[in-house]
Design an enzyme around this catalytic site. Structure first.
Site, mmCIF file in Angstrom:
data_model
loop_
_atom_site.group_PDB
_atom_site.id
_atom_site.type_symbol
_atom_site.label_atom_id
_atom_site.label_comp_id
_atom_site.label_asym_id
_atom_site.label_seq_id
_atom_site.Cartn_x
_atom_site.Cartn_y
_atom_site.Cartn_z
ATOM 1 N N CYS A 84 0.843 -1.181 0.000
ATOM 2 C CA CYS A 84 0.000 0.000 0.000
ATOM 3 C C CYS A 84 0.884 1.238 0.000
ATOM 4 C CB CYS A 84 -0.898 -0.010 1.235
ATOM 5 S SG CYS A 84 -1.850 1.492 1.484
ATOM 6 N N ASP A 169 -3.276 13.798 -7.453
ATOM 7 C CA ASP A 169 -3.580 13.863 -6.020
ATOM 8 C C ASP A 169 -2.310 14.070 -5.196
ATOM 9 O OD1 ASP A 169 -3.858 10.314 -5.099
ATOM 10 O OD2 ASP A 169 -2.326 11.406 -6.221
ATOM 11 N N ASP A 174 3.826 4.316 -9.098
ATOM 12 C CA ASP A 174 5.187 4.028 -9.549
ATOM 13 C C ASP A 174 5.281 2.897 -10.557
ATOM 14 O OD1 ASP A 174 6.153 2.267 -6.457
ATOM 15 O OD2 ASP A 174 4.492 1.989 -7.855
ATOM 16 N N GLY A 177 4.137 -3.519 -9.710
ATOM 17 C CA GLY A 177 4.930 -4.214 -8.713
ATOM 18 C C GLY A 177 5.359 -3.412 -7.518
ATOM 19 N N HIS A 182 -3.683 3.373 -2.946
ATOM 20 C CA HIS A 182 -3.701 4.158 -1.712
ATOM 21 C C HIS A 182 -5.102 4.718 -1.518
ATOM 22 C CE1 HIS A 182 -1.932 7.346 -4.603
ATOM 23 N NE2 HIS A 182 -3.229 7.601 -4.504
ATOM 24 N N ASP A 197 -11.552 8.564 -0.408
ATOM 25 C CA ASP A 197 -11.419 7.999 -1.753
ATOM 26 C C ASP A 197 -10.317 6.949 -1.817
ATOM 27 O OD1 ASP A 197 -12.195 11.016 -3.690
ATOM 28 O OD2 ASP A 197 -13.402 9.771 -2.335
ATOM 29 N N HIS A 199 -7.727 4.929 -4.572
ATOM 30 C CA HIS A 199 -7.144 4.940 -5.915
ATOM 31 C C HIS A 199 -6.323 3.667 -6.117
ATOM 32 C CE1 HIS A 199 -7.157 9.645 -5.542
ATOM 33 N NE2 HIS A 199 -8.375 9.122 -5.659
ATOM 34 N N GLU A 204 -1.037 -2.329 -12.449
ATOM 35 C CA GLU A 204 -1.105 -3.696 -11.928
ATOM 36 C C GLU A 204 -2.070 -4.529 -12.762
ATOM 37 O OE1 GLU A 204 1.471 -2.119 -9.247
ATOM 38 O OE2 GLU A 204 1.050 -4.240 -9.693
ATOM 39 N N HIS A 222 -8.257 -3.817 2.027
ATOM 40 C CA HIS A 222 -7.212 -3.067 2.722
ATOM 41 C C HIS A 222 -7.421 -1.558 2.558
ATOM 42 C CE1 HIS A 222 -3.025 -2.252 4.130
ATOM 43 N NE2 HIS A 222 -3.202 -1.190 3.356
ATOM 44 N N GLU A 223 -7.598 -1.115 1.313
ATOM 45 C CA GLU A 223 -7.709 0.327 1.068
ATOM 46 C C GLU A 223 -8.978 0.914 1.685
ATOM 47 O OE1 GLU A 223 -4.082 0.162 -0.422
ATOM 48 O OE2 GLU A 223 -5.220 1.961 0.080
ATOM 49 N N HIS A 226 -8.467 2.013 5.154
ATOM 50 C CA HIS A 226 -7.973 3.389 5.274
ATOM 51 C C HIS A 226 -9.103 4.393 5.061
ATOM 52 C CE1 HIS A 226 -3.947 1.991 5.615
ATOM 53 N NE2 HIS A 226 -3.775 1.678 4.344
ATOM 54 N N HIS A 232 -2.117 1.205 9.307
ATOM 55 C CA HIS A 232 -1.542 -0.113 9.052
ATOM 56 C C HIS A 232 -1.360 -0.894 10.346
ATOM 57 C CE1 HIS A 232 0.194 1.263 4.958
ATOM 58 N NE2 HIS A 232 -0.946 0.627 4.804
#
Length: 523
Positions: A84, A169, A174, A177, A182, A197, A199, A204, A222-223, A226, A232
């Site tokens: 993440c 944002d 990146d 992989g 996030h 929100d 993203h 991927e 997971h996201e 958040h 985490h």
């Protein structure tokens, strides 16, 4: 001499492996995910070797690794895994606190939330993507008072999008992989429309119910954690752990995930509230709070802490710690006890009221089973330790300040048991783990210490207790990540006068390696 040459070879191979990832990459990773104190981040430089070691310790604690403060191969390997994009010290939890889940300083002011798909990934059909998102949100709703409703237009509380690279944002992706996705915490200030929100990096390859690519459901759960206000977790098995470790069939929330969301929004009506759990306590630079110990049919000896197995030889730790479940498939974490019975070649593991029987690393069919159905009603649940004593070949179970002698021939606890643990002279009134090692000596572990029992004298050897960290060769592992010789101004300055000389460091480490190997042979 052959042993010494082997140790030199292992040391040199390990050192090359450490530096192959790249010093700058490791430092950038630690800085990007906020493992350095704010004063180090604001200055734009590392102030000391201690600062680096502390940052690595924080990384190891958060990710459930053996805490050494050193850039060991498992640390560098984990830094290269997908994860993440949020920093790991978000939320109100300090790195040094034991509670695993973390929550942000704010939560939604309501429990009825809306969500909307801004766009879709071409990797899956639109219907599949929507079903996955709905299921991921429902995962949190099932254990809390939250409800979620999809809307097709207008602004929603949680807006979901897929994007490449810079998506305006301030947190560009990146590529494949690295950072998978996030999300943004909720905020009471409604002027920040990005709050909540999520993203996802379109670079991927998102998949559904397969080991190929990146599982969209796991990443989404997971996201959304958040989006709801969770940071985490430092439990590697939790959904809210920062690092994505691959597809898990039928993935579900960990108790720490449930405790975290319920701390923010309360438990779902009709469901019990879940207590937050605590991680392994850190008593020194190495985690040596062992909870179980056993051998296997192939003569491998293992010590276990709450999450990892440590393979041991007469020279100490052999290789890096391994997650328990990846070595002994289907075996849970947080074991109570374990022992190896040489006559049958079976290894037994205990947790709660159940036990697992393994043939080497293969779980036998029909296990786990209930302890009392396999060992009799006299053997209690929630054991503290189990071992086979070399003095008579009998099996012993320990719980609290009492012990039980089990006879495999009669398949029952012997008469006149339990007896007080004080019978075993010098081991104390509490035992966390015990086992018979290759040298046929019996070892008892309690807290951060261990004792070797003299079977002939029936008492603990007079040079014990000793720190359990000896088994992990913590002193040997004090190898520093040396300064990059091309770095300007040599910013990674050590707090000690001789640490800048890499050659001296290497010679010192080898000397330590030999001395510790010799001392460990006398365990």
């Amino acid at each position: 001499m052959e042993t010494h040459l082997l140790l030199i070879s292992i040391f040199l191979t390990w050192t090359v492996g450490v530096h192959s990832f790249g010093l700058n990459e490791a430092l950038n990773y630690l800085q990007k995910y906020h493992y350095f104190p704010d004063n180090d981040l604001s200055s734009g430089r590392l102030r000391s070797q201690n600062s680096l070691n502390d940052a690595i310790r924080r990384f190891q604690r958060v990710n459930g690794l053996n805490v050494t403060g050193l850039a060991t191969p498992d640390v560098l390997e984990l830094m290269q895994m997908p994860r993440c994009g949020l920093p790991d010290n978000t939320g109100t939890q300090s790195f040094n606190r034991a509670r695993r889940y973390t929550k942000s300083d704010v939560a939604w002011h309501k429990t009825d939330l809306t969500w909307r798909m801004v766009n879709y990934t071409p990797d899956l059909s639109r219907g599949t993507v929507e079903n996955i998102m709905e299921q991921a949100l429902q995962t949190w709703a099932d254990v809390s008072q939250l409800t979620f409703r999809q809307v097709r237009s207008g602004q929603a509380d949680i807006e979901i999008s897929f994007a490449h690279g810079d998506h305006r944002d301030g947190n560009p992706f990146d590529g494949s992989g690295g950072v998978l996705a996030h999300a943004y915490f909720p905020t009471p200030d409604r002027s920040y429309s990005i709050a909540g929100d999520a993203h996802f990096d379109e670079a991927e390859a998102y998949t559904d119910r397969t080991t190929r690519g990146t599982n969209l459901f796991q990443v989404a759960v997971h996201e959304f954690g958040h989006s709801l206000g969770l940071g985490h977790s430092n439990s590697p098995d939790a959904i809210m752990a920062a690092i994505y470790r691959g597809y898990v069939p039928n993935a579900r929330l960990h108790n720490d995930d449930i405790a975290g969301i319920q701390a923010l929004y309360g438990a779902n009506s009709g469901r019990p509230e879940v207590e937050g759990t605590e991680g392994p306590k850190v008593t020194s630079d190495c985690i040596a709070n062992f909870v179980a110990a056993a051998q296997t049919a192939s003569r491998g000896s293992y010590l276990f802490n709450a999450t990892h197995a440590f393979k041991m030889t007469l020279s100490g730790l052999a290789g890096s710690p391994v997650p328990i479940g990846s070595l002994f498939r289907r075996l849970p974490n947080d074991l109570d006890a374990a022992f190896y019975y040489e006559r049958t070649g079976k290894t037994y593991f205990f947790k709660g009221s159940n036990y697992w029987r393994f043939s080497d690393f293969q779980l036998d069919r029909g296990y786990p089973r209930n302890i009392q159905s396999g060992f009799g009603r006299e053997v209690p649940s929630d054991l503290d330790a189990a071992f086979v004593w070399s003095g008579n070949g009998m099996t012993y179970f320990v719980k609290g300040n009492q012990y039980y002698r089990f006879n495999f021939r009669t398949a029952a606890v012997d008469p006149d048991y339990p007896r007080p643990l004080s019978v075993w002279n010098g081991i104390g009134t509490k035992v966390d783990a015990a086992f018979q090692f290759h040298n046929k000596a019996t070892y008892f572990f309690t807290g951060g210490e261990y004792r070797r029992f003299d079977d002939n004298q029936f008492t603990v050897d007079n040079t014990y207790p000793r720190p359990s960290t000896v088994w992990l060769k913590c002193e040997e592992m004090q190898v520093r990540m040396s300064p990059d010789p091309t770095a300007a101004n040599n910013e990674m300055m050590s707090t000690t006068s001789d640490s800048s000389d890499a050659t001296t460091d290497a010679i010192s480490v080898l000397a330590l390696l030999f001395s510790i190997a010799l001392s460990l042979s006398q365990l």
